[in-house]
Design an enzyme around this catalytic site. Sequence first.
Site, PDB file in Angstrom:
ATOM      1  N   ASP A 109       6.234 -20.536  29.002  1.00  0.00           N
ATOM      2  CA  ASP A 109       5.173 -20.884  28.047  1.00  0.00           C
ATOM      3  C   ASP A 109       5.782 -21.005  26.650  1.00  0.00           C
ATOM      4  OD1 ASP A 109       2.603 -21.704  27.663  1.00  0.00           O
ATOM      5  OD2 ASP A 109       1.778 -19.723  27.329  1.00  0.00           O
TER       6      ASP A 109
ATOM      7  N   HIS B 137       0.158 -17.571  34.469  1.00  0.00           N
ATOM      8  CA  HIS B 137      -0.174 -16.360  33.701  1.00  0.00           C
ATOM      9  C   HIS B 137      -0.669 -15.249  34.628  1.00  0.00           C
ATOM     10  CE1 HIS B 137       0.389 -19.099  30.505  1.00  0.00           C
ATOM     11  NE2 HIS B 137      -0.853 -19.417  30.247  1.00  0.00           N
TER      12      HIS B 137
ATOM     13  N   ARG C 178      -0.830 -11.374  33.602  1.00  0.00           N
ATOM     14  CA  ARG C 178      -1.473 -10.975  32.347  1.00  0.00           C
ATOM     15  C   ARG C 178      -2.217  -9.651  32.466  1.00  0.00           C
ATOM     16  NH1 ARG C 178      -4.367 -15.506  30.077  1.00  0.00           N
ATOM     17  NH2 ARG C 178      -4.888 -13.999  28.468  1.00  0.00           N
TER      18      ARG C 178
ATOM     19  N   SER D 217       1.134 -20.450  21.830  1.00  0.00           N
ATOM     20  CA  SER D 217       0.523 -19.307  21.150  1.00  0.00           C
ATOM     21  C   SER D 217       0.165 -18.234  22.175  1.00  0.00           C
ATOM     22  CB  SER D 217      -0.733 -19.735  20.390  1.00  0.00           C
ATOM     23  OG  SER D 217      -1.712 -20.224  21.293  1.00  0.00           O
TER      24      SER D 217
ATOM     25  N   HIS E  17      -4.489 -22.133  33.934  1.00  0.00           N
ATOM     26  CA  HIS E  17      -4.170 -21.005  33.073  1.00  0.00           C
ATOM     27  C   HIS E  17      -5.216 -19.914  33.286  1.00  0.00           C
ATOM     28  CE1 HIS E  17      -1.221 -23.078  30.195  1.00  0.00           C
ATOM     29  NE2 HIS E  17      -1.444 -23.880  31.214  1.00  0.00           N
TER      30      HIS E  17
END
Length: 268
Positions: free
Chosen positions: A111, A50, A53, A115, A21
């Site tokens: 995902d 990710h 991002r 959160s 991640h």
Amino acid sequence: MVSEAYVGGLLAGKAGVVHFHMGDEDDHLDLLMRVAKRTGLPRTTFVPTHLNRNPGLLEASIEWGKRYGMCDITSGIRPDAHDHVSVKPSKAIVKLLDGGVEPHVITMSSDSNGSSPIFDERGKLVAVGIGSIATLWAETVDLIREEHLPVSLAVSFVTANVARLLKLRHKGRLKAGCDADLVVCDDQFRIERVYAKGRLMVEGGKPVVFGTFEDAGRVPGSPGSKPESGHAGERVERASLGPSSDDEDDFPDRDERQERSRRRHHCC
């Protein structure tokens, strides 16, 4: 850790992979590249995720994808009222393709339900979102309608490529002997029906199969339950499954417990 995952995969006959991640650090994938360069482990063992991002990380992912392999874009990470930094997933995939990354090493995951903390420019937490699995379909549709990718290529990032990476040989393609996992949509890409292993799960855009705790109306005493099941606030003697003289084992396994529940018209 990567070596142990790889060996574990060999012993279990599965894909031994490690999902990394990635964060917002300025070194991007430098550390991962150094590790991958020093080892003889298969490149598919390393799966950074990710990667959309922020633009810098996505740019660094192009070199990683061309030299070492797997690139996972997160459909649940995309610009919104709080996030002004991330790259829209569909556009991130096109960026990788335009940079020379081979399509078969690109995957997209949602995902889902994870959160998703949002920080301001000073690193202060300002919001916490929840990853939605719906973004996976939405971004796939955007790859087709907005980015003009062929349907077969657009869906491969969430089907064939994922199945190949995780060695799920019965998934990700339409072929005799494989699981009949199908999504049927109309010409506007609205989901009409979904099949899992040939079983109809969604019809007319609405689910028709529910998990144990999703069909709450059958639980005695729950709001919205059937009258014969009791009412909220009413004391209800909950049915329990006791040992039976017909069974050699007084502790039945899950399938037997469910079968008993069906026979006795109890849901729990």
